[in-house]
Design an enzyme around this catalytic site. Structure first.
Site: not given
Ligand code: F6R
Length: 629
Positions: A2, A27, A75, A101-102, A504, A508, A511, A527, A624
């Protein structure tokens, strides 16, 4: 996640709010809204689902007069991304509007109490309790003879805030005080901007940068009243605070694609510059064997450190894993990396003389900040000086909450990153760990001066080599992307210092392209994960000469025997001829190989997502900076 923008001044607010919100788009958000209040006390609240273009059209169509207003990109956390859940939220009588926000953790109890007193809720959000609480409190104060004013709104907000549990940044307007804006923060970030004839507030610097460079970051628990006359700032005890504002430096607070199709691509291409800047700053001429790297840390910082714990999330955690490899294997310092979100609720038993490093590019990740705070607290509570907190933050945002919370900060200096998928900040974090590993290796004499200076020399060559590598793989990966059109799963393999790069690479890819991908230590494949392999599951294998080169090649052979398409991130040569497709990296020392192998990972993901026509810079559901737990 947000975003908040709020302003009061001498110009019409609506389009400025939209401009500010546009700077926060990176964001990640799924709905947006603004509320303005005009001089006659009329509040106009407009909100829409989806992108800001929808909100802009609504504002064009309906108008939102007033020189004071609040804006928000949401968000979704509580309630679906629908118009009714978008912010601002208003009190029943429409007199108070709030963006937040939050997360308000006790909102259910508050909501029940308010409903019992007749409040009607229009959304599923936690936020909506706030305008109801403020409006009820304002009515009480007005009934007891208080006069409507910005100061009254401030006092009422100060009375309501202690009822809210959780993390928040919020901005409030009230129709009876049309020139006043009250803002407050607890844990979630909020910054005040001092403009010309206007005062602003935003949750992140880009939203302020096009209005002003003079900012006043709010401290945890502070509340402020903004009016055309200025800013009044108060701490949790209600005491007025006087602080000098700071100046935003550099041009990088404003989002600019510099001609690239996406921010992510631009940011991948910026990595050679970042490496160059890092080398100039941290490996200048004239360094000594005692301190072979220039870091802004005093000698006493290193004293008696026997082990390191690193707290981070997501990509930052992957950088930390490379860091841990370097600190242990190069500098001989036992190091453990934790998911910050896990550490909060299952911290290990305390050990003495431990350095705790928090890694967060945004400096605002709630889990990382909370884990660091919790760790500092339990160490202080121990009492023995050997257990005292010794903390270091690694961030790309020196103005962030992390920087204010940490006694020592290493700024990775990558410039603002707009693409939600971290790329250049990852490289910056890796470089920071190379610096730390060299410093600790020298302090602890765990490596000879020659070994350390050999590593420094390799790092000095990095910018040029990266330049060539980024250009090469931009083309190669673009050419390869169509082969992934119908792929549903990809496996990434790496070992040793390149195992985190496999993680990573997988992160990437998933996402931004929404293709399922997993990274494994190459030796682990047999395994279990090997059961997934067939001709439809490509395997990307990182194989660079060094300790585990032959081992990784054997693991790749095992995949090939199961018909997997093999993509190698490896140097060209007879050893690597087994790969169906090679994304070549130059021959280099294994120590610095992650700085190279990550480049094809980033570009492969980027081109696959771009080829699929996806929103590369703002992938679905992602944010973000993750300012909620
Ligand atoms: C992935 C990504 C996230 C972040 C994570 C932590 O591309 O960007 O996984 O790395 O949310 O963010 P920071 O580094 O801001 O703490």
């Amino acid at each position: 996640m947000c975003g908040i923008v709020a302003l009061v001044g001498s110009r019409e607010a609506a389009f400025q709010l939209l401009d500010g919100l546009r700077q926060l788009e990176y964001r990640g958000y799924d709905s947006a809204g603004i509320a303005t209040v005009d001089a006659s006390g009329r509040i106009t609240c407009l909100k829409t689902e989806g992108k800001l273009i929808n909100l802009t059209a609504r504002v064009d169509e309906q108008g939102a007069p007033g020189r004071c207003g609040i804006g928000h990109t949401r968000w979704a956390t509580h309630g679906k991304p629908e118009e009714r859940n978008a912010h601002p939220h208003c009190s029943v009588d429409g007199a108070v509007a709030v963006v937040q926000n939050g997360i308000i953790e006790n909102y259910r109890n508050l909501r029940e109490t308010l409903q019992a007193n007749g409040a009607v809720f229009l959304s599923e959000t936690d936020t909506e309790v706030i305008p109801h609480l403020i409006s009820a409190e304002l009515s009480r104060w007005l009934a007891s003879g208080e006069t409507a004013s910005g100061t009254l709104l401030l006092q009422v907000v100060q009375t309501v805030l202690p009822q809210l549990q959780g993390a928040y940044a919020l901005a409030v307007i009230w129709k009876q005080a049309p020139g006043a804006l009250v803002v407050a923060r607890k844990i979630a970030p909020l910054l005040i901007g001092l403009g010309e004839g206007e005062f602003l507030c935003a949750s992140d610097t880009p939203a302020l940068a096009s209005f002003t460079r003079t900012i006043l970051p709010m401290e945890d628990g502070e509340v402020a009243l903004l009016s055309p006359l200025g800013v009044e700032l108060y701490n949790t005890q209600g005491e007025r605070q006087q602080r000098m504002p700071t100046l935003l430096t550099g041009a990088d607070h404003v989002a600019d694609k510099r001609g690239f199709r996406h921010f992510m691509l631009k940011e991948i291409h910026e990595q050679p510059e970042i490496a160059e800047l890092w080398v100039t700053r941290h490996l200048p001429q004239g360094l000594t064997a005692q301190m072979p790297v220039a870091l802004p840390l005093e000698t006493s910082f290193y004293r008696d450190i026997e082990r390191v714990e690193i707290l981070a999330c997501g990509t930052s955690r992957h950088a930390a894993l490379v860091g841990a490899y370097l600190l242990e294997q190069f500098a001989g310092l036992p190091t453990t990396v934790y998911y910050a979100s896990e550490f909060r609720y299952a911290p290990p038993p305390l050990a003495p003389n431990t350095l705790t490093i928090g890694v967060t590019q945004s400096g605002e990740t709630a889990d990382t900040l909370a884990a660091l705070t919790m760790e500092a607290k339990r160490r202080r509570a121990h009492g023995d000086p050997a257990y005292a907190p010794r903390q270091l933050g690694v961030t790309n945002r020196p103005e962030s909450s992390l920087s204010r919370q940490m006694p020592h900060i290493l700024d990775i200096g990558a410039g603002i990153e707009i693409g939600v998928a971290a790329t250049k900040t990852f490289l910056g974090q890796l470089l920071t760990f190379y610096g730390l590993a060299m410093a600790f290796a020298a302090k602890r004499s765990s490596r000879s001066a020659d070994e350390i200076s050999a590593l420094a020399d390799e790092l000095r060559k990095l910018p040029e080599q990266l330049r060539a590598l980024v250009n090469l793989h931009d083309q190669r990966c673009a050419g390869l992307a169509h082969r992934f059109a119908a792929i549903q799963d990809v496996i990434f393999l790496g070992r040793g210092i390149n195992y985190p790069i496999a993680l990573e690479g997988a992160l990437k890819l998933k996402e931004i392209s929404y293709i399922h991908a997993e990274g494994y230590p190459a030796g682990e494949m047999k395994h279990g994960p090997i059961a997934l392999l067939d001709a439809h599951v490509p395997v990307v294998s990182i194989a660079v000469p060094g300790m585990v080169f032959e081992k990784v090649l054997s693991n790749a052979q095992e995949a090939k025997a199961r018909d997997a398409q093999l993509i190698g991130v490896a140097p060209e040569g007879p050893d690597t001829a087994l790969f169906d497709e090679l994304l070549p990296v130059p021959e280099m020392s294994e120590w610095i190989s992650p700085l190279f192998t990550v480049i094809p990972m980033q570009l492969l993901s980027y081109h696959i997502a771009a080829h699929r026509g996806l929103d590369v810079d703002q992938p679905r559901n992602l944010a973000k900076s993750v300012t909620v737990e």
